[in-house]
Scaffold this motif. Structure first.
Motif, PDB file in Angstrom:
ATOM      1  N   UNK B 438      -7.373 -37.859  26.769  1.00  0.00           N
ATOM      2  CA  UNK B 438      -6.474 -37.658  27.532  1.00  0.00           C
ATOM      3  C   UNK B 438      -6.195 -36.601  27.818  1.00  0.00           C
ATOM      4  N   UNK B 439      -5.605 -36.070  26.569  1.00  0.00           N
ATOM      5  CA  UNK B 439      -4.761 -34.820  26.698  1.00  0.00           C
ATOM      6  C   UNK B 439      -5.775 -33.508  26.966  1.00  0.00           C
ATOM      7  N   UNK B 440      -7.192 -34.120  26.760  1.00  0.00           N
ATOM      8  CA  UNK B 440      -8.098 -32.853  27.075  1.00  0.00           C
ATOM      9  C   UNK B 440      -8.616 -32.598  28.171  1.00  0.00           C
ATOM     10  N   UNK B 441      -8.792 -33.721  28.608  1.00  0.00           N
ATOM     11  CA  UNK B 441      -8.889 -34.322  30.313  1.00  0.00           C
ATOM     12  C   UNK B 441      -7.919 -33.436  31.105  1.00  0.00           C
ATOM     13  N   UNK B 442      -6.331 -32.959  30.155  1.00  0.00           N
ATOM     14  CA  UNK B 442      -5.756 -32.695  31.402  1.00  0.00           C
ATOM     15  C   UNK B 442      -5.980 -31.169  30.579  1.00  0.00           C
ATOM     16  N   UNK B 443      -6.286 -30.798  29.559  1.00  0.00           N
ATOM     17  CA  UNK B 443      -6.619 -29.642  29.672  1.00  0.00           C
ATOM     18  C   UNK B 443      -7.238 -28.818  30.489  1.00  0.00           C
TER      19      UNK B 443
END
Lengths: 367, 527, 407
Positions: B438-443
């Protein structure tokens, strides 16, 4: 100085990645036209020579940082001044590389994004890494080395498979004699990237087995040199001399030219990974050297704390050193090479070595 | 054939020291007083059984045996305790009162383990551990006899770690059974077990097991120290201990491995690691744990090396997919359209033409939906589980696409990611990847590939900065250690790796003799 | 540490709150598949972009409903004094941001190529980070405007730019008279005096208005068709002439670009009786610089192939006959090559790359002559062509059908 140790292989990887860092991306040595690769080879020789000087210096004082032995060699005041100069140099170069890197990214993919944000993001990553210390930097380097090499080999195969290479473009060798090569060597390839190894004098004391240092260092310089030679030769063979030297990022153009099987095309992301990883390692090492130097010189106990304030300094510096990319590049070619790289990478280390030689001789005699 | 024999073991530096407890309250001389006190202290708990009896028909010497119903072996109490106590002839001849217990312990009780008890704390400790207590009137001491028993689950195939080839045994809730399963695999005097009781209220038995001479003394010492430091009211599962002894708390990655398989524990012990057994849970902890361990399954060691290696590479790929797939999709479709092959881009563009949400919202929505489905499915009874998968797959997946709320490509990406996250052998690393995803998606949504690559670098730096009991988490890749690298992403054949991994073993590092590569005769007649 | 984390937190906030500058969703982009540039009578550029309608191109369930009645592409035209201006003007007609990263075809009008040259527009394209140098370039000739090529609908390949590119690829391979050139080639050749660039020409046959409507792709014989029509020769960035047929084929031989072409020779009075299909080819161009003022070029070609047709009764199982064929074939190919060389010398445009050969052979001499190479040295240069053609096999039959019929 941190209480940490790295091994010879990690140093090898760090030097290797550091050398490739930004040199892989820029039109390196294109003043020598199709003989750019020769200029780079000459740079390797110069780099090995410089490395040897740094090594000898280190051998005299294997356990302490240069910021300390400068004081021992030149006296407290002059030593401190010189150490300060080096620290400022490292900070300045990290800011320069950061600017380079940010400009590249803005030009090629993030046109609408402000430079400040692009730079700040990368610097945040770097500050976090430096905060973790040299051991973590070295380990991360080892992993990134694998990533980068995998990409390099894949890219190399793809370029060959798509039949882009025209050896013709590399001929004739030494068209205008040796002079352009020599000139490029003294103006560019000696310092960037090979002379920049000077920053590693701040890292040598961390090595756990000093005997292996020489082998690791020279191997890294030679291997990275060979890689640069191959990359540059491929760039010229694919794009031709003219396009290579006019391009801001010849490697990007080469990668964009790859078209295999109607699907393996548009591989810009290869370039992007190489760009970010290279920039990351290069700035991290410069920045780490500066942080360690400051903490050593001003006796700050917790090195990692310094990473944040100095990071902001670098960020602001990176934005304010030049108003346009052209100005930035011109500064680099005209001022930095001559008035910063040459004295700080070559002349002062040689002088320091001479002083160290006589001092130690005296000491031995007095014994 | 020349085996380098290991040096014989030397004693370990220090065993787990007893905690300095408070002063124990002694037992009383009088049996009725003792029994009253017992009833008072246990609140007349109905599962505590007190059986009063007289020794050898002599009304003077009254005694009582006390046990807790359900955790004892009733047959051994009947046959070897009550029966013998009642029928023994020797007891009445004893003069000194103290000697009665001596006599009982030495002559009467025909059970494995008999201990003398002085105080209440001891008494309760062994009573609730399943021992039977013998109290005799007039003596301020008691005996505890080993009668542990009662119902327990039989040994079954471990549900969380199924292997295609390999033993089908899994750990159970019983600590003794578990240690026995390992002991049966390593029949050697160097397999040492140390015991400690943790948890103020639960008094849980915890045992550490290691092979003396292989495990680093420092690591064993560190494990003991960290366990001793624990001061908590209860330990109900090994997860409690895992959280209390790990090196770094601010991470989603597991730095302690847990397993249900005795063969996995045995293999790890032989590589110099330390196992922590906790009573009443089938999950055994293994320390130190490194990153790559979570991509290894026991099957790898039982199948051919080339197959194992390719499967491990696949697992790394799977891990990367489960981390990056949605992020890369988001980055490519919203930032880097130039990197998508034209034909593919046209297809994607056609699908996204009518999509109401931006790509990143779509991705997060679908990923969230998947997580909800998974969470709902995990704890459902099997019959309901099927309903959920139908609702999930058909109703949400198909309907969402047909209604034009999400694009089909997104569903494909989410499906691949979902399958990938289930294909990672270790649940604990898969769930950590899911979180980071999920963090990667936001990044990716904010900075495209730049964001992804920077996050990836930060992730690498973070992984490199972790340690597990002093061992760098990314070892033996970073730092690269050649002697350990024969069993990482690549598994060399057994004859290929002569040394034990350097990370966890510093002495006795030779695993096998020279020239173990099979050399069958070349002729067909086997001459 | 505390201060550090606060700073980081602030930075993060700043970044995420303000983020997403370069973010663009797919439905906000107009995917430009081809770009055409003409020159209007008033001297302004007229740019035409071909925008893909993704829903009408891609198959699949979700997209069928939206209508097969509409065209796979839409074109927009605007004019302006420079390319950037053209692009800005186009945007007043398009609802989305024109996106050039997937532009794979660049069409240049003949008028523009002849009068002004292509250097100016190539600078704009090369400088732009979106536009890729793998884009193929063609010149619209035979009174066809670039706009017509861009806006004619085509069958089989729904997107016209793809049709042009695929035609280029197949004609380069099968016919060997056209060359698939991308802008990178053109750029790198324009920058050096070693070799002059060449670009394949395309033209439209038929009614240009018919070509713009859907009816064009509903007929088995489309009213308007796009086809390759020769190669344009450029000198100093300007188009000076087109070469076709044998001349362009000869050029391809010299440039080592022949992949599979057919060469036919006369036999026993019968014209084009024997057809030779080339399967492999190799050309070496070298320069002899013994006399600095009069360079001598030698072109060595070797080709391998099989017999594709035999329209006269000959005994193909006779190896000696094949040797005769080989000689005749060599002559024929040489003829092609010589015609190309003569044409090049006549045009004073060194598209054959002889300059590069001289450059490699004697860099010092090249330094002094490169300025006048094309105008004074190249037309005078002496060329020695040797061709070795080999017939390796004769197809699935040996004796032709004709020889049996006559008996």
């Amino acid at each position: 100085m941190e209480n940490a140790k790295i091994n010879a292989m990690q140093l090898f990887v760090l030097i290797f990645l550091f050398e490739l860092g930004s040199a892989l991306l820029i039109p390196l040595g294109t003043e020598a036209k199709q003989d750019a690769w020769l200029a780079i080879l000459a740079g390797v020789a110069g780099g090995v020579f410089l490395f040897y000087i740094y090594l000898r210096l280190y051998k005299y004082y294997p356990d302490i940082l240069p910021t300390e032995y400068m004081q021992m060699l030149l006296g407290k005041i002059f030593g401190k001044i010189l150490a300060c100069i080096y620290i400022v140099y490292f900070l300045y170069i990290s800011a320069r590389v950061l600017r380079d890197f940010g400009e590249m990214l803005v030009t090629f993919a993030y046109e609408e994004t402000p430079l400040f944000i692009v730079n700040a993001l990368l610097l945040l990553t770097i500050v976090y890494t430096v905060h973790k210390g040299i051991e973590v930097i070295a380990r991360t380097g080892q992993l990134l080395f694998v990533v980068l090499y995998f990409l390099a080999v894949a890219g190399f195969i793809l370029v060959i498979v798509s039949g882009l290479i025209e050896i013709k473009n590399l001929k004739p060798v030494l068209e205008n004699g040796v002079m352009p090569v020599v000139k490029t060597f003294f103006k560019e390839t000696w310092y960037i990237p090979f002379g920049e190894v000077v920053v590693f004098i701040m890292i040598f004391p961390y090595i756990n087995r000093p005997k292996k240092l020489k082998k690791a260092g020279i191997a890294a310089i030679v291997l990275s040199g060979i890689n640069l030679v191959i990359t540059m030769a491929i760039n010229i063979a694919v794009l031709g001399v003219d396009l290579t030297s006019r391009s801001q990022f010849p490697l990007l153009n080469t990668i964009q030219a790859i078209q295999v099987a109607e699907f393996l095309e548009r591989l810009d992301v290869f370039f992007m990974i190489a760009l970010i990883v290279g920039g990351f390692i290069k700035i991290t090492i410069y920045f780490y050297a500066a942080v360690t130097g400051v903490s050593n010189l001003f006796h700050v106990k917790e090195t990692s704390k310094l990473a944040y304030p100095l990071g902001i300094v670098v960020l602001i510096l990176s934005l304010s050193i030049a108003s346009s990319y052209t100005e930035h590049i011109q500064e680099g070619l005209m001022i930095v090479s001559l008035y910063m790289h040459l004295p700080l990478q070559v002349i002062i280390p040689i002088l320091l070595l001479i002083v160290a030689y006589f001092k130690n001789k005296k000491k031995e005699r007095s014994k | 054939m020349k085996f380098k024999l290991r040096k014989l073991s030397r004693p370990i530096t220090k065993s787990i020291p007893k905690k300095p407890g408070k002063k124990e309250e002694p037992l009383d001389h009088s049996l009725p007083n003792n029994l009253d006190e017992l009833m008072k202290r246990t609140g007349n708990s109905s599962d505590i059984v007190v059986r009063k009896l007289t020794l050898n028909n002599d009304a003077k010497s009254r005694a009582a045996i006390i046990f807790v119903e359900g955790i004892v072996d009733n047959r051994s109490i009947d046959d070897f305790l009550i029966h013998s106590l009642i029928n023994d002839d020797d007891l009445h001849r004893v003069e000194a009162e103290d000697e009665v217990l001596e006599k009982i312990a030495a002559k009467v009780v025909s059970l494995g383990d008999v201990k003398r008890i002085n105080g209440w704390d001891k008494l309760f400790q062994s009573l609730f551990a399943g021992d039977t207590i013998i109290l005799v009137d007039g003596i301020a001491q008691g005996l505890s006899t080993y009668t542990k028993g009662g119902e327990s689950r039989s040994i079954e195939e471990p549900p969380t770690e199924i292997s295609l080839r390999g033993p089908r045994e899994g750990f159970t809730e019983s600590l003794r059974t578990n240690t026995a399963l390992v002991r049966r695999r390593i029949k050697n005097q160097d397999l040492w077990v140390k015991s400690i009781t943790l948890g103020e209220m639960t008094n849980t038995n915890v045992e550490i097991m290691y092979i003396d001479g292989l495990a680093r003394d420092k690591v064993v010492q560190e494990v003991c120290d960290r366990l001793n430091r624990i001061n908590i009211d209860s330990i109900l599962e090994s997860g409690y201990i895992e959280e209390l002894i790990e090196d770094q708390t601010a991470t989603t990655f597991p730095t302690v491995q847990h397993t249900e398989r005795p063969d996995s524990v045995a293999g790890n012990l032989l590589e110099g690691r330390v196992a922590i057994f906790v009573d009443r849970t089938p999950f055994v902890l293994i320390v130190p744990a490194v990153f790559i361990q979570f991509f290894q399954s026991v099957d790898d060691y039982y199948s051919r090396a080339d197959i194992a290696t390719s499967i491990r590479m696949l697992r790394i790929l799977i891990f990367l997919i489960s981390l990056f797939a949605p992020a890369v999709y988001v980055a490519a479709t919203t930032f880097h359209q130039e990197m998508i092959p034209t034909q593919l881009l046209i297809v994607l563009a056609a699908q996204r033409e009518a999509a109401p949400f931006p790509a990143v919202i779509e991705a997060i929505l679908m990923e969230l939906t998947f997580e909800i489905l998974r969470e709902a499915g995990v704890r459902m009874p099997k019959a309901v589980g099927q309903t959920i998968s139908i609702v999930g797959a058909l109703v949400i997946g198909q309907a969402a696409v047909q209604a034009g709320i999400v694009s089909p490509a997104m569903v494909i990406i989410v499906a691949i990611t979902a399958i990938a996250s289930f294909a990672t052998p270790s649940y604990s690393i898969a769930i950590s990847a899911r979180l980071i995803r999920f963090g990667m998606m936001i990044a990716a949504a904010t900075f495209g590939f730049y964001g992804i690559i920077l996050s990836f670098i930060i992730l690498l730096v973070h992984l490199c900065s972790l340690r597990s009991f002093g061992v760098p988490y990314m070892a033996p890749m970073a730092p690269f250690i050649a002697s350990g690298a024969d069993d990482t992403i690549v598994r060399l054949p057994w004859w290929g790796g002569k040394e034990r991994p350097r990370l966890t073993v510093d002495k006795n590092s030779i695993r096998q003799g020279d020239n173990q590569k099979p050399k069958p005769p070349s002729s067909r007649t086997m001459k | 540490m505390k201060i550090g984390s606060i700073i980081i937190l602030l930075l993060m906030n700043m970044i995420f709150l303000s983020g997403c500058w370069s973010n663009r969703e797919l439905p906000d982009l107009a995917l430009v598949s081809a770009l055409g540039i003409d020159k209007a009578e008033n001297g302004q550029y007229v740019g035409t972009i071909q925008v893909i309608n993704p829903g009408n191109v891609a198959g699949g369930e979700g997209t069928q409903a939206t209508g097969s009645e509409s065209t796979p592409i839409t074109t927009y035209t605007a004019s302006g004094g420079n390319l950037t201006e053209v692009n800005r003007h186009v945007s007043s007609q398009v609802s989305r941001r024109p996106y050039y990263a997937h532009t794979n075809l660049l069409v240049i009008g003949e008028k523009l190529a002849r009068e002004e040259g292509i250097a100016k527009i190539f600078d704009a394209l090369e400088r732009d980070p979106e536009f890729r140098t793998t884009t193929k370039a063609v010149i619209a000739t035979n009174n066809t405007k670039a706009e017509d090529i861009i806006s004619t609908l085509t069958t089989i390949d729904k997107i016209p730019s793809n049709k042009v590119i695929k035609t280029l690829e197949s004609t380069e391979q099968i016919l060997g008279q056209h060359m698939n050139v991308d802008t990178r080639d053109v750029l790198s050749k324009m920058a050096t005096p070693d070799q002059a660039p060449i670009i394949t020409c395309f033209s439209m046959e038929g009614d240009e208005n018919q070509g713009k409507s859907l009816e064009n792709i509903q007929a088995t014989v489309p009213e308007a068709r796009l086809q390759a029509s020769g190669i344009a020769v450029l000198k100093d960035g300007k188009m000076i002439d087109t070469i076709t047929e044998d001349v362009s084929k000869g050029t391809m031989w010299v440039l080592n670009k022949i992949k599979a072409t057919a060469v036919s020779i006369d036999w026993k009075g019968e014209t084009d009786a024997i057809v030779y299909q080339v399967t492999r080819q190799k050309t070496d161009v070298t320069a002899d610089m013994k006399n600095t003022n009069k360079p001598k070029i030698s072109v060595e070609v070797s080709a391998e192939g099989r017999i594709g047709e035999a329209a006269v009764p000959v005994d193909l199982s006779n190896p000696l006959l094949l040797v005769e064929f080989e000689e005749a074939l060599g002559e024929k190919i040489k003829e092609n090559i010589m015609s190309s060389i003569h044409k090049a010398q006549e045009l004073k445009a060194d598209y054959l790359g002889f300059g590069g050969a001289v450059h490699r052979a004697d860099p010092n001499a090249w330094e002094s002559i490169k300025g006048e190479w094309e105008d004074s040295y190249f037309p005078e240069v002496e060329v020695d062509v040797t061709v070795d053609a080999f017939v390796r096999r004769t197809g699935l039959r040996n004796e032709p059908l004709l020889s049996n019929m006559e008996n």
